[in-house]
Design an enzyme around this catalytic site. Sequence first.
Site, PDB file in Angstrom:
ATOM      1  N   LYS A   1      65.676  55.925  39.205  1.00 44.49           N
ATOM      2  CA  LYS A   1      67.214  55.844  39.516  1.00 44.49           C
ATOM      3  C   LYS A   1      67.930  55.221  38.400  1.00 44.49           C
ATOM      4  O   LYS A   1      69.103  54.989  38.515  1.00 44.49           O
ATOM      5  CB  LYS A   1      67.115  54.923  41.014  1.00 44.49           C
ATOM      6  CG  LYS A   1      66.659  53.545  40.872  1.00 44.49           C
ATOM      7  CD  LYS A   1      66.373  52.924  42.348  1.00 44.49           C
ATOM      8  CE  LYS A   1      65.472  52.034  42.555  1.00 44.49           C
ATOM      9  NZ  LYS A   1      65.616  50.726  41.902  1.00 44.49           N
TER      10      LYS A   1
ATOM     11  N   LEU B   1      57.333  29.676  33.551  1.00 39.55           N
ATOM     12  CA  LEU B   1      56.925  28.976  32.306  1.00 39.55           C
ATOM     13  C   LEU B   1      57.570  29.471  31.001  1.00 39.55           C
ATOM     14  O   LEU B   1      57.817  28.824  30.288  1.00 39.55           O
ATOM     15  CB  LEU B   1      55.311  28.809  32.244  1.00 39.55           C
ATOM     16  CG  LEU B   1      54.581  27.983  33.287  1.00 39.55           C
ATOM     17  CD1 LEU B   1      53.204  27.890  32.958  1.00 39.55           C
ATOM     18  CD2 LEU B   1      55.399  26.553  33.578  1.00 39.55           C
TER      19      LEU B   1
ATOM     20  N   VAL C   1      60.260  23.142  47.714  1.00 37.46           N
ATOM     21  CA  VAL C   1      61.825  23.228  47.665  1.00 37.46           C
ATOM     22  C   VAL C   1      62.250  23.825  49.134  1.00 37.46           C
ATOM     23  O   VAL C   1      61.595  24.535  49.777  1.00 37.46           O
ATOM     24  CB  VAL C   1      62.381  24.268  46.544  1.00 37.46           C
ATOM     25  CG1 VAL C   1      63.669  24.644  46.945  1.00 37.46           C
ATOM     26  CG2 VAL C   1      62.077  24.059  45.392  1.00 37.46           C
TER      27      VAL C   1
ATOM     28  N   HIS D   1      50.052  46.413  31.846  1.00 32.62           N
ATOM     29  CA  HIS D   1      48.998  47.381  31.235  1.00 32.62           C
ATOM     30  C   HIS D   1      47.920  47.897  32.552  1.00 32.62           C
ATOM     31  O   HIS D   1      47.388  48.595  32.404  1.00 32.62           O
ATOM     32  CB  HIS D   1      48.282  46.350  30.430  1.00 32.62           C
ATOM     33  CG  HIS D   1      47.879  45.068  30.809  1.00 32.62           C
ATOM     34  ND1 HIS D   1      48.684  44.210  30.213  1.00 32.62           N
ATOM     35  CD2 HIS D   1      46.847  44.308  31.200  1.00 32.62           C
ATOM     36  CE1 HIS D   1      48.394  42.943  30.742  1.00 32.62           C
ATOM     37  NE2 HIS D   1      47.106  43.227  31.362  1.00 32.62           N
TER      38      HIS D   1
ATOM     39  N   HIS E   1      37.607  36.110   7.675  1.00 36.37           N
ATOM     40  CA  HIS E   1      38.013  34.675   7.225  1.00 36.37           C
ATOM     41  C   HIS E   1      39.168  34.349   6.368  1.00 36.37           C
ATOM     42  O   HIS E   1      39.135  35.152   5.266  1.00 36.37           O
ATOM     43  CB  HIS E   1      36.816  33.911   6.796  1.00 36.37           C
ATOM     44  CG  HIS E   1      37.117  32.519   6.321  1.00 36.37           C
ATOM     45  ND1 HIS E   1      37.138  31.369   6.890  1.00 36.37           N
ATOM     46  CD2 HIS E   1      37.391  31.962   4.979  1.00 36.37           C
ATOM     47  CE1 HIS E   1      37.611  30.390   6.444  1.00 36.37           C
ATOM     48  NE2 HIS E   1      37.455  30.580   5.146  1.00 36.37           N
TER      49      HIS E   1
HETATM   50  P1  FAD Z   1      58.118  49.236  37.113  1.00 36.06           P
HETATM   51  O1  FAD Z   1      58.079  48.866  35.739  1.00 36.06           O
HETATM   52  O2  FAD Z   1      58.873  48.101  38.227  1.00 36.06           O
HETATM   53  O3  FAD Z   1      58.959  50.494  37.259  1.00 36.06           O
HETATM   54  C1  FAD Z   1      59.194  51.255  38.455  1.00 36.06           C
HETATM   55  C2  FAD Z   1      60.363  52.066  38.216  1.00 36.06           C
HETATM   56  O4  FAD Z   1      60.582  52.778  39.510  1.00 36.06           O
HETATM   57  C3  FAD Z   1      61.657  51.434  37.834  1.00 36.06           C
HETATM   58  O5  FAD Z   1      62.279  51.989  36.823  1.00 36.06           O
HETATM   59  C4  FAD Z   1      62.414  51.705  38.947  1.00 36.06           C
HETATM   60  O6  FAD Z   1      63.846  51.806  38.719  1.00 36.06           O
HETATM   61  C5  FAD Z   1      62.113  52.949  39.517  1.00 36.06           C
HETATM   62  N1  FAD Z   1      62.403  53.265  40.912  1.00 36.06           N
HETATM   63  C6  FAD Z   1      61.936  52.269  42.042  1.00 36.06           C
HETATM   64  N2  FAD Z   1      62.382  52.990  43.135  1.00 36.06           N
HETATM   65  C7  FAD Z   1      62.772  54.181  42.750  1.00 36.06           C
HETATM   66  C8  FAD Z   1      63.381  55.238  43.467  1.00 36.06           C
HETATM   67  N3  FAD Z   1      63.258  55.116  45.099  1.00 36.06           N
HETATM   68  N4  FAD Z   1      63.607  56.309  43.115  1.00 36.06           N
HETATM   69  C9  FAD Z   1      63.548  56.445  41.651  1.00 36.06           C
HETATM   70  N5  FAD Z   1      63.150  55.354  41.101  1.00 36.06           N
HETATM   71  C10 FAD Z   1      62.832  54.236  41.352  1.00 36.06           C
HETATM   72  N6  FAD Z   1      53.497  42.419  32.839  1.00 36.06           N
HETATM   73  C11 FAD Z   1      52.627  42.330  31.596  1.00 36.06           C
HETATM   74  O7  FAD Z   1      51.717  43.069  31.726  1.00 36.06           O
HETATM   75  N7  FAD Z   1      52.848  41.344  30.572  1.00 36.06           N
HETATM   76  C12 FAD Z   1      53.955  40.709  30.510  1.00 36.06           C
HETATM   77  O8  FAD Z   1      54.409  39.827  29.643  1.00 36.06           O
HETATM   78  C13 FAD Z   1      54.995  40.812  31.655  1.00 36.06           C
HETATM   79  N8  FAD Z   1      56.204  40.118  31.630  1.00 36.06           N
HETATM   80  C14 FAD Z   1      57.045  40.114  32.524  1.00 36.06           C
HETATM   81  C15 FAD Z   1      58.152  39.423  32.560  1.00 36.06           C
HETATM   82  C16 FAD Z   1      59.021  39.504  33.639  1.00 36.06           C
HETATM   83  C17 FAD Z   1      60.338  38.469  33.691  1.00 36.06           C
HETATM   84  C18 FAD Z   1      58.735  40.386  34.697  1.00 36.06           C
HETATM   85  C19 FAD Z   1      59.886  40.429  35.966  1.00 36.06           C
HETATM   86  C20 FAD Z   1      57.777  41.086  34.924  1.00 36.06           C
HETATM   87  C21 FAD Z   1      56.521  40.836  33.807  1.00 36.06           C
HETATM   88  N9  FAD Z   1      55.491  41.532  33.826  1.00 36.06           N
HETATM   89  C22 FAD Z   1      54.641  41.588  32.482  1.00 36.06           C
HETATM   90  C23 FAD Z   1      55.151  42.541  34.932  1.00 36.06           C
HETATM   91  C24 FAD Z   1      55.422  43.902  34.544  1.00 36.06           C
HETATM   92  O9  FAD Z   1      56.872  44.123  34.283  1.00 36.06           O
HETATM   93  C25 FAD Z   1      55.214  44.870  35.787  1.00 36.06           C
HETATM   94  O10 FAD Z   1      53.719  44.504  36.069  1.00 36.06           O
HETATM   95  C26 FAD Z   1      55.223  46.332  35.326  1.00 36.06           C
HETATM   96  O11 FAD Z   1      56.677  46.539  35.095  1.00 36.06           O
HETATM   97  C27 FAD Z   1      54.963  47.372  36.602  1.00 36.06           C
HETATM   98  O12 FAD Z   1      55.016  48.767  36.434  1.00 36.06           O
HETATM   99  P2  FAD Z   1      55.322  49.727  37.499  1.00 36.06           P
HETATM  100  O13 FAD Z   1      55.347  51.075  36.771  1.00 36.06           O
HETATM  101  O14 FAD Z   1      54.507  49.521  38.701  1.00 36.06           O
HETATM  102  O15 FAD Z   1      56.766  49.407  37.929  1.00 36.06           O
END
Ligand code: FAD
Length: 469
Positions: free
Chosen positions: A37, A190, A241, A324, A447
């Site tokens: 989306k 953090l 909170v 990952h 090293h």
């Molecule tokens: P997402 O990355 O959430 O992707 C889902 C996609 O689906 C999105 O692009 C969304 O637009 C799309 N979507 C949703 N609903 C619909 C729909 N109905 N139709 C079409 N498209 C749709 N993880 C790490 O491993 N290392 C990190 O350093 C790390 N740092 C983070 C920092 C923050 C601030 C946050 C919030 C998260 C962090 N994460 C990190 C977690 C990581 O971002 C998520 O675990 C990861 O993105 C999950 O991947 P995913 O493919 O499951 O979903």
Amino acid sequence: MADEKQYDLVIIGAGPGGYVAAVRAAQLGMKTVCVDKEARLGGICLNYGCIPSKALLDSSHYYAMAKDSFAEHGIHVGDMDLDIARMMARKDEVVKGLTDNVRQLLQGNKVEIVHGTAKIAGQTEVEVTDENGGARTLKTRYILLATGSKPVSLPGLSFDGRRIVSSTEALAFEAVPEKLIVVGGGYIGLELGSVWARLGSEVTVLEMQGNVAGPVDGQIARMLLRSLKKQGLYFELNTKVVGAEVKDDAVNVTVEADGKENTLTADRVLVAVGRKPLTEGLGLDTVGVELNDQGMVAVDATYKTSVDSIYAIGDLIPGPMLAHTASAEGRAAVECMAGQMGEVNYDAIPAVIYTHPEAAYVGWNEEQLKERQIPYCKGTFPFTGAGRARCMGDTEGFVKVLSHTKTDRILGVHIIGARASDMIPEAVLAMETGASCEDISRVVHGHPTFSEAFQEAAMVAQECSIYIG
Ligand code: FAD
């Protein structure tokens, strides 16, 4: 596998789960379409998570170094100026570069990209609605759900995008808040608390538990807490909170600790108390895709949901909510669809907190081993003993290796230190391959490197250390 009008696989979501699955599916010869989306691909990870947070962590670390640490190296920078707009623009450039790469990667692999909001219309049909309300139906053999997660809010602290915000807004503040309250001492709280504290905010972290950093080994979590306090972050632990009142230019947050209520004031409040699967509007009910008790999509070992043609991965399903993990699951799910033996070893998933020092771990921690009465040996080695850390002037932290008393097999590795994120993959490989402490101690490490501390910690666990008697 399919005729012209029929896809083999429709993937909903182009995050690290969905886009990796799409590429793997194309490699396996599946006619694949990936729907998102958002116009910018890459999901939360690239747009609002891993990447923008690390870009700001790196920028703010350089700022803190220039202010506090360069002089020790004989480098005097003079008067310093902070240009937040430039820092944010740089972060956006990093994000754009990577999201563009994802688009090219998908196009290069002949994955069709569809922009729109998708929902399940049948066991083998996905309906996509574009921003103008136009709808189309994609017919397919398999559907892969990869829609990720969204931040959880707290009762009495609804997000307003301005004063009470989620990580998304906290990655894009246009100015440094004078006072920032972070609700939640997990990795997101953090990391973002560190960014704004380094840039000059007075940051207070409110945490309901008695320690920070969630599932991290207790010894590591305690050291991280001490270190962040030294850097100027305030912590209120065992503090709940209970509400917040938003004023024009501030938020009053009511907290409860030791049975007493207290009010803290800040100009912004970041609520970082966790994330939940994004299942709304997906049409799961239409075909009967089942959720577990926690509202996550239930899957079997092949990532198949309760409906044979529909699979799910990433933040949507049980397991660590990490980029990952989502990618590994995406690859495995598609391989399972193609009849291969795709799988993910959940015993060897690394996790990293990108504070300074960083904290990284894989496998069991000491508390878990004690609870399960697994006999273990422990070896720790401080970075003060690593020549490279001394050269850098970054000696805070240590490596802890836990191994089985009888077999010497490595059960867990926990690192706190400047380069923990780059050291943990060696530990993951060791665990994946069933390596023992002796194996690690006999591998010749370059090293001077930080990784020598891993080798030494393994030798300490075996009681054959060169440097620790
Ligand atoms: P997402 O990355 O959430 O992707 C889902 C996609 O689906 C999105 O692009 C969304 O637009 C799309 N979507 C949703 N609903 C619909 C729909 N109905 N139709 C079409 N498209 C749709 N993880 C790490 O491993 N290392 C990190 O350093 C790390 N740092 C983070 C920092 C923050 C601030 C946050 C919030 C998260 C962090 N994460 C990190 C977690 C990581 O971002 C998520 O675990 C990861 O993105 C999950 O991947 P995913 O493919 O499951 O979903």
